[in-house]
Design an enzyme around this catalytic site. Structure first.
Site, mmCIF file in Angstrom:
data_model
loop_
_atom_site.group_PDB
_atom_site.id
_atom_site.type_symbol
_atom_site.label_atom_id
_atom_site.label_comp_id
_atom_site.label_asym_id
_atom_site.label_seq_id
_atom_site.Cartn_x
_atom_site.Cartn_y
_atom_site.Cartn_z
ATOM 1 N N GLU A 49 0.809 -1.211 0.000
ATOM 2 C CA GLU A 49 0.000 0.000 0.000
ATOM 3 C C GLU A 49 0.847 1.268 0.000
ATOM 4 O OE1 GLU A 49 -2.598 -3.282 1.571
ATOM 5 O OE2 GLU A 49 -0.547 -2.606 1.977
ATOM 6 N N PHE A 111 -11.131 -7.499 13.909
ATOM 7 C CA PHE A 111 -10.057 -7.933 13.017
ATOM 8 C C PHE A 111 -9.710 -6.822 12.029
ATOM 9 C CE2 PHE A 111 -8.870 -10.078 8.953
ATOM 10 C CZ PHE A 111 -7.665 -10.611 9.373
ATOM 11 N N GLN A 112 -8.445 -6.507 11.956
ATOM 12 C CA GLN A 112 -7.904 -5.472 11.072
ATOM 13 C C GLN A 112 -8.520 -4.096 11.337
ATOM 14 O OE1 GLN A 112 -7.995 -6.953 6.967
ATOM 15 N NE2 GLN A 112 -5.978 -7.882 7.283
ATOM 16 N N LYS A 161 -16.933 -0.732 5.928
ATOM 17 C CA LYS A 161 -17.345 -1.661 4.876
ATOM 18 C C LYS A 161 -18.839 -1.561 4.585
ATOM 19 C CE LYS A 161 -16.859 -6.536 3.535
ATOM 20 N NZ LYS A 161 -16.299 -7.851 3.948
ATOM 21 N N MET A 467 24.897 7.429 1.965
ATOM 22 C CA MET A 467 24.879 8.695 2.694
ATOM 23 C C MET A 467 25.131 8.481 4.184
ATOM 24 S SD MET A 467 24.753 11.923 2.193
ATOM 25 C CE MET A 467 23.791 12.482 0.790
#
Length: 556
Positions: A49, A111-112, A161, A467
């Site tokens: 993502e 969940f999630q 949802k 760097m």
């Protein structure tokens, strides 16, 4: 019409002309993905993502319109956090459609489930918790209006949802809102600014990323030409002025041109336009333009006086202010100041490299610029390669220069290049990265292979985090803890495994001819370019030092 919240989203995106959305499906956004299946929208399937949000950023930075990414709830949205923070730091318009658990399960540790609003509160321009599908009628246009107005930035919609499946009755689709009108500069403030510029003996423009965001490069060039006032630019404003323009002193700051930093020290009036006075640009702030008056012009009033207190603050869009100043100013005899600046160029030159050894970063970058041509979009990751590009690549269009400035995000380059190449297929993109940065979002090579976008990737491979190693060598007694890879990566084999053709300059009989062939072939290609691990980006300002105290060379 009677449609679901998810269908409302996709039809709104179609209506506003969104060319693609980037994302990864998950349980909390499956209704939205079902609606996507019935839409004309192109979906770019990222592999993380964060990559999806950077792909959307690549589009937004080139197109000047909000890009769109989709993330499912929980780990999906937390994966976008770095890219959202990056967009906030660099003022990139972005809309993130984030899935959330159904409304009845909110705040139950479902969940999630994560508290998305709390997580993104300080790294977005705005975020909205959507509680009903009907709210999308107003929130969708508002999200894009906020993202694209004033100082652009990321906006997140938290979408349960069941809001996506809830039905809403519409007579017509909501219209996309126009960005809020640009801030008109105050005429009194501009009159004062023009008076200060006329009175100054040694005025100097300091152009920042706000000039690029305002698409005001032509206004900046015209003002420099019409007034004879020299200019320095920040990292984010490279390309605003032509590289060879006689009054363009190039990049100031930590890895800028020494004469640019000395010109800032010598000026008696600094006109900062769309610049933040970032610490990498100013060095020790108390040692920056110590004897100069300052005019600060910015579209974000919060930046005015935040770090350097200006003698005159002007709240205005950079382009509007530059055009208004152009109408008030006429060319003056600046020959004495221009001669002094020319003397600073001679007295404090930038280190130069000569020859044709492609293992020398500046030489390789100059060759890449010739082969890529003036219209190809250039992206970088963050590290030594980024600064070498900033120093040596003759960027001719600010809109075609994409780099992570404010947040300094390794892993930005490849997904941003994909988004940019999808936005401008005719131009294509060149991503210059390092082996350390490559591995931060290497999975997006699979996305690149899927899209077949015209992205050429050149990996500066020095076997570590260059760097970090450089700073450890200079300031930490050469203790290279964690900055050198004990075992290298077979970069070309890795790219091929993802479906991207690859070439290794170290194995090429004629490296320059090999490199030339890369830009003739269509589609994606990765090139490994070996770099000596001891190479350093010079000049450099040590942390806490003034810009005029640059390290110009390092002896063994």
């Amino acid at each position: 019409m009677d449609i679901t919240g998810a269908q409302l989203i996709t039809r709104f995106l179609e209506q506003r002309g969104t060319p693609f959305v980037a994302g990864i499906p998950g349980g909390a956004v499956l209704p939205l993905y079902r609606a996507l299946a019935d839409s004309s929208l192109r979906h770019v399937l990222a592999r993380n993502e964060q990559g999806a949000a950077f792909i959307a950023q690549g589009y937004a930075r080139v197109a000047g319109r909000a890009g769109v990414c989709i993330a499912t709830s929980g780990p999906g949205v937390t994966n976008t956090v770095t890219a959202l923070a990056d967009a906030k730091a660099d003022s990139v318009p972005l809309v993130c459609l984030a899935g959330q658990v159904p409304r009845a399960l909110r705040n139950t540790d479902a969940f999630q489930e994560v508290p998305t609003g709390f997580i993104v509160d300080r790294i977005t321009k705005a975020h909205f918790e959507v509680n009903a599908a009907a709210e999308l009628i107003d929130l969708l246009p508002e999200a894009f209006r906020i993202a694209e107005s004033g100082r652009p930035g990321p906006v997140l919609l938290d979408l349960p949802k069941d809001v996506q499946t809830e039905r809403v009755h519409l007579h017509e689709l909501p219209l996309a809102s126009s960005a809020t009108a640009l801030q008109t500069p105050c005429s009194n403030a501009l009159d004062r600014a023009a008076g200060m510029i006329r009175a100054a003996q040694r005025p100097l423009f300091y152009f920042g990323g706000g000039v690029r965001l305002a698409r005001a490069s032509s206004d900046a060039r015209r003002l420099v030409d019409d007034t004879g006032v020299p200019a320095v630019t920040s990292l984010m404003a490279l390309g605003v002025l032509p590289p060879a323009h006689p009054l363009n002193l190039g990049m100031l700051g930590m890895h800028g041109a020494p004469y640019a930093n000395h010109a800032v020290e010598a000026c008696d009036l600094l006109i900062a336009v769309g610049a933040r006075f970032d610490d990498r640009a100013t060095g020790k702030l108390t040692g920056f333009a110590r004897d100069a008056q300052v005019i600060h012009i910015d579209a974000d009033p919060r930046e005015l006086g935040k770090l350097r207190r200006p003698d005159l603050a002007v709240h205005a869009d950079a382009g509007a202010a530059l055009r208004a100043l152009g109408a008030l100013l006429v060319k003056q005899d600046r020959s004495a100041w221009q001669a002094q600046v020319a003397g600073l160029r001679r007295a404090h030159p930038a280190p130069a490299a000569s020859g044709d050894d492609l293992s020398c970063p500046p030489i390789l970058i100059r060759q890449l610029s010739r082969l890529a041509g003036p219209h190809r979009i250039v992206t970088t990751d963050v590290g030594q390669h980024q600064m070498w590009v900033a120093q040596h690549y003759p960027l001719t269009a600010a809109e075609n220069w994409l780099t992570s400035g404010g947040l300094g995000t390794m892993g930005f380059g490849i997904p941003a290049a994909i988004g940019a190449a999808l936005a401008c297929p005719a131009a294509g993109a060149l991503c210059i990265t390092g082996d350390g940065s490559l591995l931060m979002n290497v999975q997006e090579l699979a996305t690149l292979a899927d899209t077949e976008a015209d992205v050429k990737i050149v990996v500066f491979d020095n076997g570590g985090l260059g760097m970090v190693r450089q700073q450890q060598s200079l300031f930490y007694q050469q203790h290279h803890t964690g900055s050198v890879y004990s075992r290298g990566t077979a970069i070309c084999a890795l790219a091929r495994a993802f479906g991207v053709p690859a070439l290794d300059l170290e194995q090429a009989t004629h490296p320059l001819a090999t490199l030339r062939d890369v830009f003739v072939q269509p589609g994606p290609m990765l090139v490994r370019a070996p770099i000596q691990h001891a190479e350093m980006v010079l000049p450099m300002v040590a942390p806490g030092a003034a810009n005029t105290e640059m390290i110009l060379e390092v002896t063994a």
